[in-house]
Design a protein around this motif. Structure first.
Motif, PDB file in Angstrom:
ATOM      1  N   GLY A 131       0.930  -1.282   0.259  1.00 49.11           N
ATOM      2  CA  GLY A 131      -0.189   0.107   0.106  1.00 49.11           C
ATOM      3  C   GLY A 131       0.920   1.206   0.125  1.00 49.11           C
ATOM      4  N   ALA A 132       1.850   1.360   0.977  1.00 46.64           N
ATOM      5  CA  ALA A 132       2.563   2.478   0.844  1.00 46.64           C
ATOM      6  C   ALA A 132       4.124   2.038   1.439  1.00 46.64           C
ATOM      7  CB  ALA A 132       1.864   3.540   1.982  1.00 46.64           C
ATOM      8  N   VAL A 133       5.041   2.989   1.190  1.00 43.79           N
ATOM      9  CA  VAL A 133       6.325   2.742   1.701  1.00 43.79           C
ATOM     10  C   VAL A 133       6.564   4.303   2.361  1.00 43.79           C
ATOM     11  CG1 VAL A 133       8.771   2.697   0.955  1.00 43.79           C
ATOM     12  CG2 VAL A 133       7.163   1.447  -0.368  1.00 43.79           C
ATOM     13  N   ALA A 134       7.025   4.153   3.622  1.00 47.58           N
ATOM     14  CA  ALA A 134       7.446   5.380   4.297  1.00 47.58           C
ATOM     15  C   ALA A 134       8.591   5.960   4.020  1.00 47.58           C
ATOM     16  CB  ALA A 134       7.381   5.098   6.216  1.00 47.58           C
ATOM     17  N   LEU A 135       8.741   7.472   3.693  1.00 53.47           N
ATOM     18  CA  LEU A 135      10.005   8.093   3.504  1.00 53.47           C
ATOM     19  C   LEU A 135      10.034   9.150   4.464  1.00 53.47           C
ATOM     20  CD1 LEU A 135      12.329   8.383   1.015  1.00 53.47           C
ATOM     21  CD2 LEU A 135      10.648   9.978   0.276  1.00 53.47           C
ATOM     22  N   VAL A 136      11.232   9.044   5.317  1.00 54.18           N
ATOM     23  CA  VAL A 136      11.469   9.938   6.272  1.00 54.18           C
ATOM     24  C   VAL A 136      11.847  11.364   5.650  1.00 54.18           C
ATOM     25  CG1 VAL A 136      12.632  10.695   8.528  1.00 54.18           C
ATOM     26  CG2 VAL A 136      11.907   8.265   7.892  1.00 54.18           C
ATOM     27  N   VAL A 137      11.254  12.598   5.832  1.00 54.37           N
ATOM     28  CA  VAL A 137      11.385  13.934   5.114  1.00 54.37           C
ATOM     29  C   VAL A 137      11.582  14.764   6.460  1.00 54.37           C
ATOM     30  CG1 VAL A 137       9.850  13.158   3.287  1.00 54.37           C
ATOM     31  CG2 VAL A 137       9.000  14.437   5.241  1.00 54.37           C
ATOM     32  N   ARG A 138      12.263  15.992   5.985  1.00 57.70           N
ATOM     33  CA  ARG A 138      12.465  17.073   6.866  1.00 57.70           C
ATOM     34  C   ARG A 138      11.172  17.911   7.278  1.00 57.70           C
ATOM     35  NH1 ARG A 138      17.101  18.334   5.218  1.00 57.70           N
ATOM     36  NH2 ARG A 138      16.432  19.177   3.149  1.00 57.70           N
ATOM     37  N   ASP A 139      10.355  18.006   6.299  1.00 55.20           N
ATOM     38  CA  ASP A 139       9.379  19.095   6.198  1.00 55.20           C
ATOM     39  C   ASP A 139       8.104  18.472   5.207  1.00 55.20           C
ATOM     40  OD1 ASP A 139       8.165  22.015   6.916  1.00 55.20           O
ATOM     41  OD2 ASP A 139       7.840  21.760   4.828  1.00 55.20           O
ATOM     42  N   TYR A 140       7.038  18.365   5.686  1.00 53.80           N
ATOM     43  CA  TYR A 140       5.965  17.714   4.835  1.00 53.80           C
ATOM     44  C   TYR A 140       5.733  18.744   3.649  1.00 53.80           C
ATOM     45  CZ  TYR A 140       4.192  14.953   8.837  1.00 53.80           C
ATOM     46  OH  TYR A 140       3.979  14.035   9.839  1.00 53.80           O
ATOM     47  N   ASP A 141       5.442  19.977   3.746  1.00 55.38           N
ATOM     48  CA  ASP A 141       5.115  20.926   2.588  1.00 55.38           C
ATOM     49  C   ASP A 141       6.386  20.972   1.622  1.00 55.38           C
ATOM     50  OD1 ASP A 141       2.663  21.475   3.603  1.00 55.38           O
ATOM     51  OD2 ASP A 141       3.399  22.930   4.949  1.00 55.38           O
ATOM     52  N   GLU A 142       7.525  20.871   1.868  1.00 53.10           N
ATOM     53  CA  GLU A 142       8.679  21.228   1.044  1.00 53.10           C
ATOM     54  C   GLU A 142       8.735  19.611   0.366  1.00 53.10           C
ATOM     55  OE1 GLU A 142      12.786  21.468   2.609  1.00 53.10           O
ATOM     56  OE2 GLU A 142      12.741  19.832   3.581  1.00 53.10           O
ATOM     57  N   ALA A 143       8.425  18.502   0.736  1.00 53.77           N
ATOM     58  CA  ALA A 143       8.501  17.141   0.248  1.00 53.77           C
ATOM     59  C   ALA A 143       7.124  17.007  -0.813  1.00 53.77           C
ATOM     60  CB  ALA A 143       8.417  16.149   1.152  1.00 53.77           C
ATOM     61  N   ILE A 144       6.207  17.638  -0.193  1.00 55.83           N
ATOM     62  CA  ILE A 144       4.920  17.679  -1.360  1.00 55.83           C
ATOM     63  C   ILE A 144       5.175  18.459  -2.546  1.00 55.83           C
ATOM     64  CG2 ILE A 144       2.764  18.594  -1.593  1.00 55.83           C
ATOM     65  CD1 ILE A 144       2.084  17.621   1.418  1.00 55.83           C
ATOM     66  N   ALA A 145       5.861  19.536  -2.235  1.00 57.06           N
ATOM     67  CA  ALA A 145       5.928  20.538  -3.316  1.00 57.06           C
ATOM     68  C   ALA A 145       7.055  19.818  -4.519  1.00 57.06           C
ATOM     69  CB  ALA A 145       6.376  21.815  -2.886  1.00 57.06           C
ATOM     70  N   TRP A 146       8.212  19.285  -3.717  1.00 54.36           N
ATOM     71  CA  TRP A 146       9.123  18.669  -4.679  1.00 54.36           C
ATOM     72  C   TRP A 146       8.649  17.547  -5.592  1.00 54.36           C
ATOM     73  CZ3 TRP A 146      11.933  14.450  -6.062  1.00 54.36           C
ATOM     74  CH2 TRP A 146      13.267  14.836  -6.795  1.00 54.36           C
TER      75      TRP A 146
END
Length: 136
Positions: free
Chosen positions: A12-27
């Motif tokens: 269903g999903a693979v978790a990816l650790v990110v620094r910030d939700y919004d910057e990751a969504i935008a990228w």
């Protein structure tokens, strides 16, 4: 082989650790053309953020903001420096050109392998991905 009567399963999903939700969504949206299929606040600054290819495929990426120093150290290196995720395409040249035009950093020139055409790129945190068009 699936035993008779076995349940159907899928990733269903693979978790990816990110620094910030919004910057990751935008990228992922602006550089790779992904769509945000869910962004649900869970309280205490935590969110359930699912990104998918466009059109959405069955498997999603769950963007998980790092919550402590150990998780922050894992950002960009969840696979120990190996290719971590594999993005399949039906038109390698189209996507390779589009990604480069949107600033995606490729670590190598495209190459033809027995299984298809491939090139490794990095996401905004340094995770390595394969862009891959499989041979029929």
């Amino acid at each position: 082989m699936t035993p008779a009567g076995a349940a159907r399963r899928s990733l269903g999903a693979v978790a990816l650790v990110v620094r910030d939700y919004d910057e990751a969504i935008a990228w992922y949206r602006d550089r790779l053309g992904f769509v945000c299929v869910e962004d649900t606040p869970l309280g205490d600054g935590k969110r359930w953020v699912l990104m998918a290819t466009n059109p959405p495929a069955e498997t999603r990426i769950l963007l998980a903001r790092a919550r402590d120093e150990a998780q922050e150290r894992a950002i960009g290196s969840q696979s120990g420096g190996r290719v971590f995720l594999f993005l399949h395409t039906d038109d390698f040249q189209r996507d390779f050109a589009a990604f480069r035009a949107h600033g995606v950093r490729f670590l190598e020139a495209p190459r033809d392998e027995a299984y298809g055409t491939v090139a490794v790129f990095e996401d905004l945190y340094g995770n390595k991905w394969d862009l891959l068009q499989q041979k029929p």
